[in-house]
Design an enzyme around this catalytic site. Structure first.
Site, PDB file in Angstrom:
ATOM      1  N   HIS A 113      14.563 -17.411   3.864  1.00 58.85           N
ATOM      2  CA  HIS A 113      13.188 -17.458   4.363  1.00 58.85           C
ATOM      3  C   HIS A 113      12.448 -16.180   3.954  1.00 58.85           C
ATOM      4  O   HIS A 113      13.072 -15.139   3.698  1.00 58.85           O
ATOM      5  CB  HIS A 113      13.180 -17.565   5.893  1.00 58.85           C
ATOM      6  CG  HIS A 113      13.721 -18.861   6.407  1.00 58.85           C
ATOM      7  ND1 HIS A 113      13.804 -19.144   7.748  1.00 58.85           N
ATOM      8  CD2 HIS A 113      14.205 -19.952   5.767  1.00 58.85           C
ATOM      9  CE1 HIS A 113      14.316 -20.347   7.913  1.00 58.85           C
ATOM     10  NE2 HIS A 113      14.577 -20.863   6.719  1.00 58.85           N
TER      11      HIS A 113
ATOM     12  N   GLU B  48      10.842 -13.941   5.661  1.00 59.70           N
ATOM     13  CA  GLU B  48      11.096 -12.732   6.474  1.00 59.70           C
ATOM     14  C   GLU B  48      12.503 -12.194   6.235  1.00 59.70           C
ATOM     15  O   GLU B  48      12.710 -10.979   6.178  1.00 59.70           O
ATOM     16  CB  GLU B  48      10.931 -13.030   7.972  1.00 59.70           C
ATOM     17  CG  GLU B  48       9.585 -13.610   8.363  1.00 59.70           C
ATOM     18  CD  GLU B  48       9.625 -15.129   8.410  1.00 59.70           C
ATOM     19  OE1 GLU B  48      10.166 -15.753   7.462  1.00 59.70           O
ATOM     20  OE2 GLU B  48       9.123 -15.696   9.395  1.00 59.70           O
TER      21      GLU B  48
ATOM     22  N   CYS C  54      12.286 -17.125  12.630  1.00 54.06           N
ATOM     23  CA  CYS C  54      13.357 -17.922  13.247  1.00 54.06           C
ATOM     24  C   CYS C  54      14.500 -16.973  13.642  1.00 54.06           C
ATOM     25  O   CYS C  54      14.440 -15.773  13.385  1.00 54.06           O
ATOM     26  CB  CYS C  54      13.852 -18.984  12.276  1.00 54.06           C
ATOM     27  SG  CYS C  54      14.786 -18.287  10.897  1.00 54.06           S
TER      28      CYS C  54
ATOM     29  N   CYS D 294      15.921 -15.021  10.641  1.00 52.62           N
ATOM     30  CA  CYS D 294      15.035 -13.948  10.173  1.00 52.62           C
ATOM     31  C   CYS D 294      14.972 -12.829  11.206  1.00 52.62           C
ATOM     32  O   CYS D 294      14.953 -11.642  10.843  1.00 52.62           O
ATOM     33  CB  CYS D 294      13.647 -14.496   9.900  1.00 52.62           C
ATOM     34  SG  CYS D 294      13.634 -15.651   8.524  1.00 52.62           S
TER      35      CYS D 294
END
Ligand SMILES: NC(=O)c1ccc[n+]([C@@H]2O[C@H](COP(=O)([O-])OP(=O)(O)OC[C@H]3O[C@@H](n4cnc5c(N)ncnc54)[C@H](OP(=O)(O)O)[C@@H]3O)[C@@H](O)[C@H]2O)c1
Ligand SMILES: [Zn+2]
Length: 450
Positions: free
Chosen positions: A346, A348, A376, A379
């Site tokens: 992801h 991040e 999430c 992350c």
């Protein structure tokens, strides 16, 4: 060679540590985060045992007059005493060009005390005086903020990229001591108001910049040449426009023509040993301004929008429409941008990993990760372990879940990042959501999730 880098978790410390290690030297990182405290002396003797060189690139955690004086005085005395006991052959320290002329400022009085202690300390030494780092221009703007304008000096500056400082300092660590001072600077000269204006325009800040020869520079009135090196100064190669481009990406194109029109001088390399490195990603330093301050609501909105632009850009390359940016301690400069790569990479997570590789953990504790959608659990874990201090997000994970539904492309969870951080051993400041931005953040997701 065994080299102890004091302040290894800082901006210059992390970069020099990496360079010296790449050259095959034994580098001992020394700062409080690695168990070495130059004020209390904790861990100092062990770190310095058998060291050939001590490189001091530490900085005071507080810039209040008394605190900064106490820091450089005690820290330098302790380092020199421990260095003498350990038989250190070369003490290298990073100072600031013009220190002798800037004695109206408590910070520079402390830096002069540091230099004088080194000169009389008995260990062969080299003092490297650098001009202001490009990464510090935002700090100058911040210090000059007055109402809706920014008021700074019209004196000349010849700022330098932190990467170039690290190149020069690590090369000097490997040379014999000169028992003297070497000045290093960037390749171009600007007036302070001009470079501050270029910087602010590049980051989308439209505040008028008012230049005045009477404006205070951290409590001192500058003479035209106070901040520029003398005739023997060494000039590095990274130009401001190149650094801006690398640091800020697309935002920069607009200011390039402006940059070239205000360059006042080109200075050639004097020492061919310093190689031209690619421009740095850069970390913003607030050497003399307040180090830890809060991002304003307007800055958060600006950065969330920047993250959303990253999301849209990456979507056009076929990626999921998520974006994140890493903002420096001045709350203005975007240090890194990242889009979503895959279901386990992801935006991040990827950004936190890249940040952890590029910057010291102490520095990252003062940075903010800004993202379009709430991080999430995966992350959040990466942000936590990278030691990023603050998180700003646009829309909640719950709102995202409504968009992605049961799509296997992104099996969204619903575990608020605050809950993840609360389970940790240190606090991470979280701000979000921003309902007023929800519509524009959702836009790139419309029709995307199947
Ligand atoms: N900013 C500029 O434009 C500029 C220009 C020319 C020269 N300089 C000089 O460059 C030097 C480095 O600046 P920087 O911006 O790279 O610094 P920085 O990022 O603020 O890093 C400071 C370092 O000092 C360490 N430190 C603080 N207190 C300590 C203690 N008691 N014991 C051991 N380590 C300690 C910190 O690590 P921990 O928190 O882990 O202890 C951190 O690694 C400074 O001396 C500054 O005067 C700056
Ligand atoms: Zn995630």
């Amino acid at each position: 060679m065994k080299i102890v880098v004091v302040g290894a978790s800082g901006l210059i410390g992390a970069k020099t540590t990496e360079r010296l290690r790449k050259k095959g030297h034994e580098v001992v990182p020394a700062s409080r985060s690695s168990g070495v405290n130059t004020i209390t002396g904790e861990g100092l003797a062990t770190a310095l045992k058998g060291a050939d060189v001590v490189l001091d690139v530490s900085n005071s955690p507080s810039f209040e007059d008394k605190a900064v004086m106490e820091f450089f005085d005690a820290s330098t005395r302790n380092l020199l005493a421990a260095g003498a006991t350990a038989g250190v052959k070369h003490h290298v320290a990073l100072g600031v060009v013009g220190t002798e002329e800037l004695q109206g400022s408590g910070y520079f009085r402390a830096k002069l005390v540091q230099e004088n202690l080194i000169k009389s300390g008995g260990i062969p030494y080299t003092i490297v005086q650098a001009t202001q780092f490009f990464e510090f221009i935002g700090g100058i703007a911040q210090a000059g903020a007055a109402g809706d304008t920014v008021q700074v000096s019209t004196a000349y500056m010849q700022p330098i990229a932190a990467d170039d400082v690290a190149d020069a300092v690590s090369a000097i660590c490997l040379e014999p001591p000169i028992n003297g001072t070497i000045e290093i600077a960037g390749p171009e000269r600007f007036r302070q108001n001009e470079i501050v204006e270029m910087y602010l325009r590049a980051i989308g800040d439209s505040r008028p910049v008012v230049g005045s020869e009477d404006a205070s520079y951290f409590g001192v009135k500058l003479a035209e040449q106070s901040l520029v090196p003398g005739a023997n100064g060494r000039a590095s190669s990274t130009k401001f426009d190149k650094w801006l481009k690398a640091s800020l990406g697309l935002l920069i194109a607009i200011c390039l023509s402006f940059v070239s029109s205000v360059v006042h001088a080109q200075v050639k390399w004097i020492n061919a040993d310093y190689t031209a490195e690619p421009p740095c990603g850069g970390g913003m330093r607030l050497a003399m301004a307040e180090k830890s301050n809060d991002m304003t609501h307007a800055q958060m909105i600006l950065h969330i929008r920047a993250a959303n632009e990253v999301a849209k850009e990456w979507k056009t390359f076929g990626h999921h429409p998520f974006g994140a940016v890493l903002v420096g301690p001045d709350n203005q400069q975007i240090l890194m941008k990242q889009g979503n790569i895959s279901v386990v990479r992801h935006a991040e997570t990827e950004l936190a990993r890249r940040a952890a590789e590029a910057y010291g953990s102490g520095y990252l504790s003062k940075c903010t990760l800004v993202t379009t959608m709430e991080p999430c659990v995966m992350c959040s874990g990466n942000i936590y372990f990278a030691n990023i201090g603050k998180v700003v997000f646009g829309a909640t994970e719950e709102a995202l879940g409504k968009l992605t539904g049961t799509s296997k492309m992104n099996p969204t969870m619903n575990l608020p990042c605050r809950q993840v951080f609360d389970a940790g051993q240190k606090s991470i400041q979280v701000t979000g959501p921003f309902p007023e931005l929800e519509e524009e953040l959702i836009e790139p997701h419309k029709g995307f999730w199947k």
